[in-house]
Design a protein around this motif. Structure first.
Motif, PDB file in Angstrom:
ATOM      1  N   MET A 160      66.772  40.642  28.023  1.00 60.49           N
ATOM      2  CA  MET A 160      67.975  40.101  29.183  1.00 60.49           C
ATOM      3  C   MET A 160      67.339  39.905  30.488  1.00 60.49           C
ATOM      4  SD  MET A 160      71.018  42.435  27.537  1.00 60.49           S
ATOM      5  CE  MET A 160      72.338  41.274  28.462  1.00 60.49           C
ATOM      6  N   TYR A 161      66.781  40.937  30.855  1.00 63.00           N
ATOM      7  CA  TYR A 161      65.995  40.840  32.071  1.00 63.00           C
ATOM      8  C   TYR A 161      64.881  39.838  32.384  1.00 63.00           C
ATOM      9  CZ  TYR A 161      64.238  42.210  36.865  1.00 63.00           C
ATOM     10  OH  TYR A 161      63.635  42.042  37.864  1.00 63.00           O
ATOM     11  N   GLY A 162      64.092  39.906  31.127  1.00 62.05           N
ATOM     12  CA  GLY A 162      62.742  39.105  31.340  1.00 62.05           C
ATOM     13  C   GLY A 162      62.828  37.663  30.645  1.00 62.05           C
ATOM     14  N   SER A 163      64.056  37.443  29.898  1.00 61.52           N
ATOM     15  CA  SER A 163      64.185  36.018  29.314  1.00 61.52           C
ATOM     16  C   SER A 163      65.211  35.556  29.643  1.00 61.52           C
ATOM     17  CB  SER A 163      63.894  35.974  27.819  1.00 61.52           C
ATOM     18  OG  SER A 163      62.771  36.467  27.455  1.00 61.52           O
ATOM     19  N   GLY A 164      66.303  36.188  30.262  1.00 64.06           N
ATOM     20  CA  GLY A 164      67.651  35.706  30.571  1.00 64.06           C
ATOM     21  C   GLY A 164      68.524  35.523  29.341  1.00 64.06           C
ATOM     22  N   LEU A 165      68.249  36.367  28.249  1.00 61.38           N
ATOM     23  CA  LEU A 165      69.448  36.153  27.187  1.00 61.38           C
ATOM     24  C   LEU A 165      70.524  37.132  27.328  1.00 61.38           C
ATOM     25  CD1 LEU A 165      66.758  36.805  24.314  1.00 61.38           C
ATOM     26  CD2 LEU A 165      67.566  34.594  25.315  1.00 61.38           C
ATOM     27  N   ARG A 166      71.546  36.337  26.746  1.00 58.42           N
ATOM     28  CA  ARG A 166      72.824  37.379  26.728  1.00 58.42           C
ATOM     29  C   ARG A 166      72.706  38.253  25.708  1.00 58.42           C
ATOM     30  NH1 ARG A 166      74.396  31.690  26.822  1.00 58.42           N
ATOM     31  NH2 ARG A 166      75.606  31.058  28.616  1.00 58.42           N
ATOM     32  N   ILE A 167      73.602  39.331  25.740  1.00 56.37           N
ATOM     33  CA  ILE A 167      73.232  40.368  24.752  1.00 56.37           C
ATOM     34  C   ILE A 167      73.191  40.284  23.310  1.00 56.37           C
ATOM     35  CG2 ILE A 167      75.770  41.361  24.626  1.00 56.37           C
ATOM     36  CD1 ILE A 167      74.575  44.083  24.690  1.00 56.37           C
ATOM     37  N   ASN A 168      74.267  39.285  23.064  1.00 53.37           N
ATOM     38  CA  ASN A 168      74.249  38.689  21.391  1.00 53.37           C
ATOM     39  C   ASN A 168      73.512  37.972  21.261  1.00 53.37           C
ATOM     40  OD1 ASN A 168      76.348  40.437  20.070  1.00 53.37           O
ATOM     41  ND2 ASN A 168      77.687  39.857  21.529  1.00 53.37           N
ATOM     42  N   GLU A 169      72.781  37.040  22.204  1.00 52.94           N
ATOM     43  CA  GLU A 169      71.611  36.040  21.929  1.00 52.94           C
ATOM     44  C   GLU A 169      70.606  36.960  21.427  1.00 52.94           C
ATOM     45  OE1 GLU A 169      73.013  32.426  24.676  1.00 52.94           O
ATOM     46  OE2 GLU A 169      71.461  34.036  25.334  1.00 52.94           O
ATOM     47  N   ALA A 170      70.275  38.063  22.113  1.00 53.73           N
ATOM     48  CA  ALA A 170      69.057  38.831  21.825  1.00 53.73           C
ATOM     49  C   ALA A 170      69.361  39.693  20.397  1.00 53.73           C
ATOM     50  CB  ALA A 170      69.026  39.893  22.999  1.00 53.73           C
ATOM     51  N   LEU A 171      70.541  40.181  20.140  1.00 61.66           N
ATOM     52  CA  LEU A 171      70.702  40.969  19.080  1.00 61.66           C
ATOM     53  C   LEU A 171      70.553  39.938  17.718  1.00 61.66           C
ATOM     54  CD1 LEU A 171      73.521  43.338  20.157  1.00 61.66           C
ATOM     55  CD2 LEU A 171      71.140  43.874  19.858  1.00 61.66           C
ATOM     56  N   ARG A 172      71.001  38.787  18.007  1.00 58.33           N
ATOM     57  CA  ARG A 172      71.140  37.830  16.957  1.00 58.33           C
ATOM     58  C   ARG A 172      69.622  37.020  16.342  1.00 58.33           C
ATOM     59  NH1 ARG A 172      76.585  34.948  18.792  1.00 58.33           N
ATOM     60  NH2 ARG A 172      77.998  36.750  18.254  1.00 58.33           N
TER      61      ARG A 172
END
Length: 330
Positions: free
Chosen positions: A139-151
């Motif tokens: 999230m901090y390094g790539s700007g992902l939303r939390i569910n974007e990361a988890l999916r």
């Protein structure tokens, strides 16, 4: 129930909400959009004493939207979301397009986003471990939303191009974002760990994951392929509500949010902050580094650059980066 997997609908739905959901899915709208639209349409129906929407007119729509601004004190974006849901209901589902609407506009001011300094972000991440720490770093390094990361699935990490592919992000759009150098090894290890888990699931007669849209019919064996496995698999198998198949889903956002919330408290940070602040902080760091606003917009997946521009108000040295005359000494 798996929160972000759409429940199965009857082949020939007869109930009002089932018919509405069926139409939404036929338009390939994101499941998050389906949930949001159904929420506001239910609110609209309850507001008018459970009347069928087909018996309501423009006046009833205006009354509902006005009370969101006047009595409920909702924000501009909340009122706009409700409007979008109601317009979809009348225009697309009921085939009764609304005329020109006149209602009280929400005037609640837009709040500036909370951001961490770099040291604060490092402190929060330092108080995490395991999967929650890697999600926070994404999230901090790539700007992902939390569910974007988890999916994320194994195939979405492109080491060759050093990029991350975000599938069906907000607005049901795909995009690419950067893959930080410091995350190359941790993500490699995470993929190895999730594939070990996948092999164990296959050995026990399972090993399938949820496939979006109709891909399960188009590629019947893909659900068991390593490339489609979630990067952050859940700790337990769960019943897929659409197929009643026992599958391994991804980690739930609330478990990671709780871990990040605890890390914020341990770091002694007293800002009104949550996991999403890590994404805000990514955008702010890029602005401070001098990157073009349009580039940041694409990395974040914002449809409108005005959404990205709000971060210009919270870059380090608040007040638009102006140096105060009091700092020049007396």
């Amino acid at each position: 129930m798996i929160p972000d997997v759409p429940p199965r609908l009857p082949d020939k739905p007869t109930r009002f909400m089932d018919q509405l959901r069926s139409l939404i899915r036929s338009r390939n709208l994101a499941y998050k959009t389906e949930q949001t639209y159904c929420h506001w349409i239910k609110r609209f129906i309850r507001f008018h004493g459970m009347r069928h929407p087909s018996t309501c007119s423009t006046t009833e729509v205006e009354q509902f939207l006005s009370q969101l601004a006047v009595q409920r004190n909702n924000s501009v974006s909340t009122q706009r979301t409700a409007l979008n849901a109601i317009v979809f209901l009348f225009r697309e589902f009921l085939q009764q397009p609304l005329g020109e609407l006149s209602f009280e506009l929400a005037r609640k001011p837009r709040r500036l986003p909370t951001v961490f300094t770099h040291d604060e972000a490092k402190a929060v991440i330092g108080h995490l471990e395991g999967a929650p720490q890697l999600v926070a770093r994404l999230m901090y390094g790539s700007g992902l939303r939390i569910n974007e990361a988890l999916r994320l699935r194994v195939k979405d990490i492109d080491f060759g191009m050093q990029q991350i592919i975000v599938r069906s992000g907000k607005g049901n759009k795909d995009r690419t974002t950067l893959l930080p150098d410091s995350l190359l090894k941790p993500l490699t290890l995470q993929i190895e760990a999730c594939l070990i888990q996948h092999k164990q699931d296959l050995a026990s007669g399972h090993g399938e994951v949820y496939m979006p849209f109709a891909l399960n019919r188009k590629y019947p064996n893909a659900a068991k392929e390593p490339a489609w496995q979630y990067l952050f698999p859940a700790g337990k198998l769960a019943i897929d509500p659409r197929s009643n198949v026992l599958r391994r889903h991804h980690l739930l956002d609330r478990s990671v949010q709780r871990a990040i919330g605890a890390a914020i408290r341990k770091a002694g940070i007293y800002k009104q902050a949550n996991s999403h602040v890590l994404r805000h902080s990514f955008a702010t760091r890029l602005l401070e580094a001098g990157y073009d606003i349009r580039t940041i917009q694409k990395l974040l997946g914002h449809a409108d650059v005005r959404t990205t521009e709000i971060y210009t108000h919270v870059v380090r040295k608040g007040g638009f980066g102006v140096r105060s005359p009091v700092d020049d000494g007396f």
